[in-house]
Design an enzyme around this catalytic site. Structure first.
Site, PDB file in Angstrom:
ATOM      1  CG  ASP A  67      -2.102  -0.961   1.037  1.00  0.00           C
ATOM      2  OD1 ASP A  67      -2.289  -1.465  -0.086  1.00  0.00           O
ATOM      3  OD2 ASP A  67      -2.818  -1.206   2.024  1.00  0.00           O
ATOM      4  CG  ASN A 136      -3.912   5.881   3.138  1.00  0.00           C
ATOM      5  OD1 ASN A 136      -4.812   5.602   2.356  1.00  0.00           O
ATOM      6  ND2 ASN A 136      -3.133   4.962   3.672  1.00  0.00           N
ATOM      7  CG  ASP A 166      -2.432   8.629  22.563  1.00  0.00           C
ATOM      8  OD1 ASP A 166      -2.343   9.413  23.532  1.00  0.00           O
ATOM      9  OD2 ASP A 166      -2.279   7.398  22.679  1.00  0.00           O
TER      10      ASP A 166
END
Length: 285
Positions: A67, A136, A166
């Site tokens: 990917d 992405n 986070d």
């Protein structure tokens, strides 16, 4: 078709796949191009070019890897005419269309024009006057030892929601099955034009993600209570932001196109590769 470009994984063995592409091209008078330092290690017959030339001169880009390689090929194809055929050399290969044994058949289908192209949304992130592109996601993530990501999401220049987490991830539909999915975001069809905002490990009063239109302007503002944050673009650290800084995000629908051969649907790939299962409370059959 006059030329095709190869985009290679930096470490995985792609010799068999490269040989298949070269064999297909030889009988059709198609010039095969490759980034010089990538094809040198294979000692193959591809014509060496720069990365910028590869995207500009190719009528088709063939991504050989996983990917990450596919995302790099999409960035090379950004604003260019070449669609991207993804060939999986790895394990998950969510974005790829075919595995190596099916490559020859895929190239024959392309000869017959027996394929479709699927447009993919990109998001441009601008920080300190510099713009980077993700297919992405763009994420702002805590740096170990430097405090949480305390971030306000502004939509159309108005405050909308703030997170302490986070990380805060802004994903395209393509990236909905990557970091955003791991953080609890929804799986989203690539046919949808939207941005997904997902907090990772949130510990704020509001802990849900949101879905925004591509027509909305979006900004991530690092609040004074935040630590220094890493800016990750498609999983790579592109820089750091301090409290008081902001990242402006702009969607670009149709920035790149990927080849689809109709072998599987997005939903079949998602179910298989993400190992989705039905609830145990639902009887099978």
């Amino acid at each position: 078709m006059h030329s095709a470009g190869l985009v290679l994984h930096p470490r995985r063995d792609s010799a068999a796949a490269v040989a298949a592409v070269l064999g297909w091209a030889t009988g059709r008078g198609i010039e095969i191009l490759g980034v010089a330092d990538e094809i040198d290690r294979l000692d193959c017959a591809a014509v060496p070019v720069t990365a910028a030339e590869l995207g500009r001169r190719s009528d088709l880009l063939v991504s050989l890897g996983g990917d990450g390689t596919m995302l790099r090929a999409m960035r090379l194809a950004d604003r260019q005419r070449a669609p991207v055929l993804g060939v999986n050399l790895g394990k998950l290969g969510f974005l790829a269309e075919v595995d190596v044994p099916d490559l020859s058949a895929a190239l024959s289908a392309i000869d017959r024009q027996d394929f479709t192209v699927e447009p993919r949304l990109a998001v441009d992130a601008t920080l300190r006057g510099e713009t980077v592109t993700a297919f992405n996601d763009v994420a702002v993530a805590r740096v170990p030892g430097e405090g949480s990501a305390v971030v306000a999401v502004r939509v159309n220049d108005q405050p909308f929601v703030s997170y302490a987490a986070d990380a805060v991830i802004v994903a395209t539909p393509t990236g909905s099955t990557a970091y955003s999915f791991s953080a609890g975001g929804p799986i989203t069809s690539p046919a949808v034009e939207a941005l997904l905002v997902t907090p990772a490990a949130p510990h704020s009063a509001y802990s849900r993600g949101v879905v925004l239109s591509v027509r909305d302007t979006v900004a991530l503002e690092v609040l004074p209570a935040s630590g220094r944050l890493a800016v990750e673009v498609d999983g790579q650290v592109a820089g750091y932001v301090e409290p008081g800084e902001r990242i402006d995000l702009c969607s670009r629908p149709g920035a790149a196109r990927v080849v689809r051969l109709g072998l599987t649907t997005f939903f079949q790939r998602a179910r298989r590769k993400l190992r989705l299962t039905d609830s145990a409370e639902i009887p099978s059959g």
